[in-house]
Design an enzyme around this catalytic site. Structure first.
Site, PDB file in Angstrom:
ATOM      1  N   ARG A  23       4.392  -6.519   4.695  1.00  0.00           N
ATOM      2  CA  ARG A  23       4.083  -5.423   3.759  1.00  0.00           C
ATOM      3  C   ARG A  23       3.282  -4.307   4.438  1.00  0.00           C
ATOM      4  NH1 ARG A  23       4.604  -6.707  -2.177  1.00  0.00           N
ATOM      5  NH2 ARG A  23       5.798  -8.622  -2.159  1.00  0.00           N
ATOM      6  N   ARG A  58      10.548 -16.360 -14.201  1.00  0.00           N
ATOM      7  CA  ARG A  58       9.443 -17.219 -13.746  1.00  0.00           C
ATOM      8  C   ARG A  58       8.582 -17.586 -14.941  1.00  0.00           C
ATOM      9  NH1 ARG A  58       8.085 -13.028  -8.981  1.00  0.00           N
ATOM     10  NH2 ARG A  58       9.761 -13.599  -7.549  1.00  0.00           N
ATOM     11  N   ARG A 104      -5.737  -9.295  -3.752  1.00  0.00           N
ATOM     12  CA  ARG A 104      -4.809  -9.664  -4.823  1.00  0.00           C
ATOM     13  C   ARG A 104      -4.387 -11.134  -4.724  1.00  0.00           C
ATOM     14  NH1 ARG A 104       0.641  -6.144  -5.746  1.00  0.00           N
ATOM     15  NH2 ARG A 104       1.304  -7.251  -3.880  1.00  0.00           N
TER      16      ARG A 104
HETATM   17  N1  LIG Z   1      -8.143   2.119  -7.809  1.00  0.00           N
HETATM   18  C1  LIG Z   1      -8.213   0.791  -7.569  1.00  0.00           C
HETATM   19  N2  LIG Z   1      -9.408   0.255  -7.219  1.00  0.00           N
HETATM   20  C2  LIG Z   1      -9.509  -1.052  -6.965  1.00  0.00           C
HETATM   21  N3  LIG Z   1      -8.492  -1.939  -7.028  1.00  0.00           N
HETATM   22  C3  LIG Z   1      -7.279  -1.464  -7.361  1.00  0.00           C
HETATM   23  C4  LIG Z   1      -7.075  -0.073  -7.657  1.00  0.00           C
HETATM   24  N4  LIG Z   1      -5.774   0.103  -7.946  1.00  0.00           N
HETATM   25  C5  LIG Z   1      -5.197  -1.103  -7.852  1.00  0.00           C
HETATM   26  N5  LIG Z   1      -6.079  -2.041  -7.508  1.00  0.00           N
HETATM   27  C6  LIG Z   1      -5.823  -3.491  -7.270  1.00  0.00           C
HETATM   28  O1  LIG Z   1      -5.057  -3.560  -6.060  1.00  0.00           O
HETATM   29  C7  LIG Z   1      -4.105  -4.605  -6.135  1.00  0.00           C
HETATM   30  C8  LIG Z   1      -2.724  -4.029  -5.879  1.00  0.00           C
HETATM   31  O2  LIG Z   1      -2.376  -3.205  -6.973  1.00  0.00           O
HETATM   32  P1  LIG Z   1      -0.920  -3.253  -7.627  1.00  0.00           P
HETATM   33  O3  LIG Z   1      -0.469  -4.664  -7.792  1.00  0.00           O
HETATM   34  O4  LIG Z   1      -0.953  -2.377  -8.812  1.00  0.00           O
HETATM   35  O5  LIG Z   1      -0.106  -2.575  -6.427  1.00  0.00           O
HETATM   36  P2  LIG Z   1       1.446  -2.264  -6.335  1.00  0.00           P
HETATM   37  O6  LIG Z   1       1.548  -0.949  -5.653  1.00  0.00           O
HETATM   38  O7  LIG Z   1       2.067  -2.386  -7.665  1.00  0.00           O
HETATM   39  O8  LIG Z   1       1.916  -3.420  -5.345  1.00  0.00           O
HETATM   40  P3  LIG Z   1       3.379  -4.047  -5.107  1.00  0.00           P
HETATM   41  O9  LIG Z   1       4.271  -2.914  -4.721  1.00  0.00           O
HETATM   42  O10 LIG Z   1       3.158  -4.995  -3.994  1.00  0.00           O
HETATM   43  O11 LIG Z   1       3.779  -4.723  -6.374  1.00  0.00           O
HETATM   44  C9  LIG Z   1      -4.238  -5.221  -7.514  1.00  0.00           C
HETATM   45  O12 LIG Z   1      -5.036  -6.374  -7.425  1.00  0.00           O
HETATM   46  C10 LIG Z   1      -4.936  -4.121  -8.322  1.00  0.00           C
HETATM   47  O13 LIG Z   1      -5.710  -4.664  -9.381  1.00  0.00           O
END
Ligand SMILES: Nc1ncnc2c1ncn2[C@@H]1O[C@H](COP(=O)(O)OP(=O)(O)OP(=O)(O)O)[C@@H](O)[C@H]1O
Length: 283
Positions: A233, A128, A222
């Protein structure tokens, strides 16, 4: 045994300092030949320099003298080699429901901790805009991916939304050979597959938000999913929490407390590195 030796009259019959060691009783077996360097052999010249020329003739032994005497009595040199071998390299699997903060935790961990290799997944999906080959993913053709499967080059793979994703074994082997620990970021399904493959040889960490509401709010904020995608999800996340029992550790990533979650993951790595019975990775 050492205590016994030290308290014996034999020990007390040694005269210090700066004089040849005199032993009034039976002479212990001579120093065993050792290729390892001993402290006293490194520091032997120190014994020729009196600590304090004005002090009384009967002095306590200098450190080199004391070491030399102990070595003599024990019959072997003190080794400068580490007492225990370095800890094994470990594989850390970070997983959890969508939106819980897996990427956020891993990105922070990358900043604060050295000696970790964050595995880059191979995928058959097209690159992408903004993505970098070798950083975000290794982008390969579908045929190439299938040849990797055939040649057993992948630790695990899955078909996700019509595209293949898999973990290259070679990357793990190469970085472990360099002494690095491995971090894998996978969804819950991937973690289950890895558990079947790796068993207890890897460390499995389940990330959770402090509440379901907090997790859903994070996903909404997000702004990367449509309402329909959000529904899938969140429904999946509800089901996934039931798999917690297959993990070794659980870490809460609470709102605004990302740093605490990362600290906790670091503590888990430290604890694993301090285990007497280390995990042995075989892939
Ligand atoms: N401790 C926290 N406090 C506030 N916001 C957070 C925190 N941890 C993560 N986020 C925010 O929450 C959102 C989701 O986090 P992230 O993308 O890392 O999740 P993920 O588990 O990797 O999701 P996916 O499996 O869908 O890719 C992001 O916008 C991130 O910046």
């Amino acid at each position: 045994m050492i205590r016994k030796l030290c308290s014996s009259s034999f020990t007390r019959s040694i005269i210090f300092p700066n004089k040849p060691i005199f032993i009034s009783r039976s002479i212990p077996k001579p120093l065993r030949h050792s290729s390892a360097l001993s402290y006293s052999s490194l520091k032997m010249t120190d014994t020729q320099i009196p600590d304090n020329p004005n002090s009384s003739p009967v002095q306590s032994p200098t450190k080199p003298e004391s070491l030399r005497s102990l070595e003599f009595q024990l019959g072997s040199s003190f080794s400068v080699d580490p007492i225990i071998p370095p800890p094994n390299q470990i594989i850390i699997v970070v997983s959890g429901p969508s939106g819980v903060g897996k990427d956020a935790v891993i990105n922070k961990l990358r900043e604060v901790r050295e000696g970790l290799h964050f595995v880059v997944t191979a995928t058959s999906r097209p690159m992408r805009p903004g993505e970098v080959d070798g950083k975000d993913y290794f982008f390969v053709s579908r045929d190439h991916f299938l040849s990797m499967v055939e040649n057993e080059e992948l630790l695990e793979y899955a078909l996700v939304y019509g595209e293949y994703k898999g973990i290259p074994k070679k990357q793990i082997q190469e970085h472990m050979a360099k002494g690095e620990d491995i971090v894998l970021r996978v969804d819950i399904q991937g973690a289950q597959t890895l558990r079947r493959i790796l068993g207890n040889s890897a460390v499995f960490i389940f990330l959770v938000a402090e509440s379901e509401l907090a997790m859903v709010e994070r996903l909404i904020d997000r702004k990367t999913e449509s309402q329909e995608e959000l529904l899938v999800r969140v429904a999946t996340a509800r089901e996934e929490v039931r798999h917690l029992n297959n993990f070794d550790y659980v870490v809460v990533n609470a709102k605004g407390r990302l740093h605490d979650a990362v600290n906790r993951v670091e503590s888990i790595i430290d604890a694993e590195k301090s285990k007497v019975h280390q995990r042995i990775v075989r892939i």
